[in-house]
Scaffold this active site. Structure first.
Site, short mmCIF file in Angstrom:
data_model
loop_
_atom_site.label_atom_id
_atom_site.label_comp_id
_atom_site.label_asym_id
_atom_site.label_seq_id
_atom_site.Cartn_x
_atom_site.Cartn_y
_atom_site.Cartn_z
N ASP A 1 41.23 48.60 34.44
CA ASP A 1 41.43 48.98 35.84
C ASP A 1 42.44 50.13 35.97
O ASP A 1 42.20 51.11 36.68
CB ASP A 1 41.85 47.78 36.66
CG ASP A 1 42.94 46.94 35.97
OD1 ASP A 1 43.48 47.37 34.94
OD2 ASP A 1 43.23 45.84 36.47
N ASP B 1 30.01 35.65 31.61
CA ASP B 1 30.03 35.67 30.14
C ASP B 1 30.41 34.30 29.58
O ASP B 1 30.77 34.18 28.41
CB ASP B 1 31.04 36.71 29.64
CG ASP B 1 30.57 38.14 29.85
OD1 ASP B 1 29.44 38.34 30.32
OD2 ASP B 1 31.36 39.07 29.55
#
Length: 501
Positions: free
Chosen positions: A238, A90
């Site tokens: 996560d 990105d």
């Protein structure tokens, strides 16, 4: 003792009580670790035919470490026809060119590696992983952040645990490439060792929930999908997915003997940015998932451990009023006898302070370090933890208030050895108003230290000094880095610009 004095002491005692509960939880973790120390995870069987694996490398503006990461992953020992690598980039700077060149070079050598670039960064890291998963070929998906250097045998040592069809994720332990860079990196390494050596093993082997750490782990793709996929409504995607998947019945495996080295931040402001994101994300995850955990058909021990795990950062919020009350209670109690010390300070020292020292000393001892190596950095570790209170308390308040902030990645500089300067490196964490608050608290606590020394009352002095040094260290280091960065920017701006002719 007047009513006002009594109310101050009672408030102080209540804060100590709650903090002691969280501190005592470290004793519980150490107990569970030693109770299950030899309950080692072993694969149920071995795959007769190895499955296809996709390795995802989410990166964003990582020009100093991208080539090292891709090079290390390209050396992983696994059949090439069964391995796919996705570079999920990105980036908005030169990292794009570096990553593209690395991908092209390894593709020309026969590696199945693809470069995937997004321009909108929707969902940040979680969005990048989700985007890559849509086209991933693998039945299993490994993830490595940009500052990690996975070993060549990583997949060979993790993949066979998935012969147990109930296993959804396998996590490796983090190592520290630049542990010896400075006192700050040494302290961070000890903090992380407590998590990875004691806590992860204790939770895993006792049957409690533990989490994928965002990197250096491998997922069964079906577990990601069943758990609800990568979601980006918290800053710790996560942790969020880990709990959702385990509530669906998936079991996780932690391999403490499989160490994947990585960098720890070498600058205070970068470290604070990282810790802020982790603290805020854990509280966001607690707010999101606790109602589900509370109602889930889980053993009481699992729910209790989940509560301590997800809400641990609330303790930082309590450290601020404790720091404010500490000098006041010293003044109030200095005229009273030693029995008040036994009633308040000594139990707090045993439950909170000693638990920290014993916990982190044990994590070092389990790695074979001698007594001096275990103890010499512990005062700094404790001071650093206290000094982070303003940073972490702000994170907790932001999460509780629902204040949304973007995902701020931790700058990585590719440095490992002491003496390697990062002053002129491009990536820097933002400097905020926090150092002024930290230094103000340090100055305020200095009053209590001087008061005790003048009256030769020393029994509470270690607590005040620890708080004073912690806030001063964190605040001064942050200010120094901010001023250094400003001076360097001014000096670069003052240099003659190249002529357009």
């Amino acid at each position: 003792m007047t009513a006002l004095e009594l109310s101050v002491v009672v408030a102080y005692a209540l804060l100590l009580l709650v903090l002691s509960v969280y501190g005592s939880h470290r004793y519980a973790m150490a107990y569970l670790y030693h109770r299950h120390k030899y309950r080692l995870p072993t694969p149920k069987a071995r795959f007769a035919s190895l499955p296809r694996v996709t390795i995802q490398l989410p990166i964003f503006n990582e020009m100093y470490v991208t080539e090292r990461l891709i090079g290390a992953v390209a050396q992983i020992d696994y059949p090439r026809e069964l391995l796919e690598i996705q570079v999920l980039d990105d980036s908005t700077d030169e990292t794009q060119g570096i990553a593209r060149a690395c991908v092209e070079r390894h593709r020309a050598e026969g590696l199945d590696i693809v470069y995937v670039h997004r321009t909108n960064r929707k969902g940040f890291k979680a969005g990048a992983l989700e985007h890559g998963l849509a086209t991933a070929k693998g039945e299993f998906v490994a993830v490595f952040d940009a500052d990690f250097i996975p070993k060549a045998d990583f997949l060979r040592r993790t993949i066979h645990h998935f012969t147990d069809e109930g296993v959804g994720m396998v996590q490796a332990r983090w190592g520290h490439l630049n542990r010896d860079y400075s006192a700050l990196t040494q302290a961070q390494a000890i903090l992380l060792d407590g998590h990875f050596v004691i806590e992860h093993n204790a939770r895993h082997r006792s049957g409690a929930f533990f989490n994928f750490n965002g990197t250096a782990g491998i997922w069964r793709r079906a577990a990601i999908v069943d758990g609800g996929g990568w979601q980006h409504d918290t800053l710790t995607e996560d942790l969020d997915l880990s709990y959702r998947a385990q509530m669906k019945g998936w079991r996780f495996v932690y391999l403490t003997d499989l160490v994947t080295p990585a960098e720890v931040p070498v600058e205070m402001n970068s470290f604070k940015s990282q810790q802020h994101r982790w603290a805020k994300g854990s509280i966001q995850t607690a707010l999101k998932l606790w109602p589900l955990l509370r109602k889930a058909n889980l053993p009481r021990e699992v729910r209790r451990e989940a509560w301590f795990h997800l809400t641990a950062n609330v303790a930082y919020l309590l450290m601020i009023p404790l720091a404010i009350l500490l000098p006041i209670t010293v003044v109030v109690r200095v005229s009273h006898g030693w029995y008040e010390v036994l009633l308040l300070d000594v139990p707090f020292f045993a439950a909170a302070t000693m638990s920290v020292m014993a916990f982190y000393a044990a994590s070092q001892g389990e790695q074979g370090r001698g007594w001096w190596q275990r103890l010499k950095y512990l005062p700094l570790v404790m001071a650093l933890g206290i000094g982070l209170s303003v940073n972490q308390a702000r994170a907790v308040v932001e999460a509780l208030m629902g204040y949304e902030t973007g995902f701020t990645r931790t700058p990585k500089h590719g440095v490992q050895r002491a003496g390697e300067s990062v002053a002129r490196k491009r990536y820097k964490a933002a400097v905020t108003f926090q150092p002024l608050v930290e230094l103000a608290l340090a100055a305020y606590l200095t009053y209590g230290v001087v008061y005790l020394v003048e009256r030769e009352v020393y029994y509470s002095l270690p607590f005040l000094v620890l708080f004073q040094v912690g806030f001063a260290y964190v605040g001064l280091a942050s200010v120094y880095e901010g001023l250094r960065g400003t001076v360097l920017r001014w000096s670069r701006a003052a240099l003659p610009q190249p002529s357009a002719e």
